[in-house]
Design an enzyme around this catalytic site. Structure first.
Site, short mmCIF file in Angstrom:
data_model
loop_
_atom_site.label_atom_id
_atom_site.label_comp_id
_atom_site.label_asym_id
_atom_site.label_seq_id
_atom_site.Cartn_x
_atom_site.Cartn_y
_atom_site.Cartn_z
N HIS A 170 30.73 35.67 40.05
CA HIS A 170 31.79 34.75 40.16
C HIS A 170 31.23 33.37 40.15
O HIS A 170 31.98 32.39 40.20
CB HIS A 170 32.56 34.78 41.39
CG HIS A 170 33.55 36.20 41.37
ND1 HIS A 170 33.87 36.87 42.75
CD2 HIS A 170 33.77 37.23 40.51
CE1 HIS A 170 34.67 38.08 42.34
NE2 HIS A 170 34.32 38.23 40.95
N GLY A 269 29.37 43.98 52.89
CA GLY A 269 30.44 43.28 53.16
C GLY A 269 31.37 42.62 52.02
O GLY A 269 31.70 41.77 51.77
N ASN A 295 30.57 47.68 55.73
CA ASN A 295 31.75 46.73 55.82
C ASN A 295 32.60 47.04 56.82
O ASN A 295 33.00 48.09 57.34
CB ASN A 295 32.75 46.80 54.47
CG ASN A 295 33.68 45.61 54.51
OD1 ASN A 295 33.18 44.57 54.30
ND2 ASN A 295 34.84 46.06 54.63
#
Length: 323
Positions: A170, A269, A295
């Site tokens: 991203h 995560g 997670n």
């Protein structure tokens, strides 16, 4: 030394004051009042299960070309909040929502508000440091265990930890992009330009958002001046994928190739709720790669994982021997 009562309140509100003093911008030191604030953004998790740790160790030991995909959950232990964590994520703490790509591109007032908030938040956001989970993955790479690392995060913490076989899916907040000519500049350079354009501007903010900005009132934002691209005068945007935008197709193809070259995939995560990352899990399933997930809380792909652990990334990953 114990923090005074006012500072205890700051731990929860994350107050930050910016004001000009003889041309210098001063940040209120209450940001660093206590390291305890780092834990505010990490959701509760059960104690480590030794048997689960052994399962992950076996998974890593058997992996020869391991691809790791990280999400916001790896950086909460560095003091950066995420969006979706139960009780402590942005969505749970406030009704505010992240900026939309289309709104940023179309609206000058929205760009002004975004950059004012980002200007105030940048000193704190850029000062965050890698935690033991980031350092562990960097070590795995150096030892030849980690084949490729894909992160959804824009905080540059993997780079700070020394990771090089890395794709920032991203983008990265430490870079700024001109929407018109494509010129890239370091975010720190833009911070200096903000200071020159706003020598008397001041603001007090409360609340820290995941992507480096803070919360300001409309009145505070109204007088903030935003610079244009030095090359063409175009609009500037962080070199990140805002909500409502899409990841560059060449980058997506590149990551798909890395997944197909891997022999196993570890998620660290991430709840995998965003399709931009979930699609790579689907590719791994098609290739019949073993998948492990670390997670806190459920993910979109728990049913595809042969190992699932609900633990802190920085607590567990350093326990794993990558050799």
């Amino acid at each position: 030394m114990k923090c005074p009562q006012s500072c205890e309140r700051m731990k929860m509100s994350f107050g930050l004051t910016f004001k000009s003093a003889k041309g210098r911008w001063i940040a209120n030191p209450s940001w660093q009042c206590s390291k305890a604030s780092i834990g505010l953004f990490v959701p509760a998790s059960p104690p480590l299960d030794p048997e689960k740790v052994k399962e992950l160790q076996r998974f890593i030991t058997l992996s020869k070309r391991l691809l790791v995909m990280t999400g916001a959950g790896i950086s909460t232990e560095s003091g950066i909040p995420d969006y979706r964590s139960e009780k402590v994520g942005l969505y749970a703490r406030t009704d505010r929502r992240p900026i939309q790509h289309g709104d940023f591109v179309r609206s000058a007032p929205i760009r002004q508000r975004y950059w004012a908030r980002n200007f105030v938040g940048w000193p704190q956001f850029s000062s965050h440091q890698p935690n033991p989970a980031h350092w562990a993955l960097s070590t795995w790479e150096k030892l030849g265990k980690l084949y490729w690392l894909v992160t959804q995060n824009v905080d540059a913490l993997h780079t700070k930890a020394g990771s090089r076989r890395l794709t920032e899916l991203h983008g990265c907040m430490h870079r700024v992009l001109c929407l018109d000519c494509g010129e890239q500049t370091p975010r720190g350079v833009l911070q200096e330009r903000f200071q020159v354009l706003n020598p008397t501007w001041s603001a007090e903010a409360y609340g820290l958002a995941p992507d480096g900005d803070v919360f300001l009132s409309e009145e505070q934002v109204r007088s903030f001046q935003v610079p244009s691209c030095v090359q063409c005068g175009g609009h500037l945007k962080p070199d990140v994928v805002f909500f409502g935008d899409t990841v560059n197709p060449d980058k997506v193809d590149f990551v798909h190739k890395r997944v197909k070259e891997a022999d196993s995939l570890l998620v660290v995560g991430s709840s995998l709720q965003v399709y931009s990352s979930y699609r790579f899990i689907l590719t791994a399933r098609e290739k019949k790669l073993p998948i492990a997930i670390l997670n806190i809380g459920p993910t979109r792909s728990d049913d595809l994982a042969c190992v699932k652990l609900n633990s802190r990334c920085g607590e567990l990953l350093p326990l794993i021997d990558p050799r």
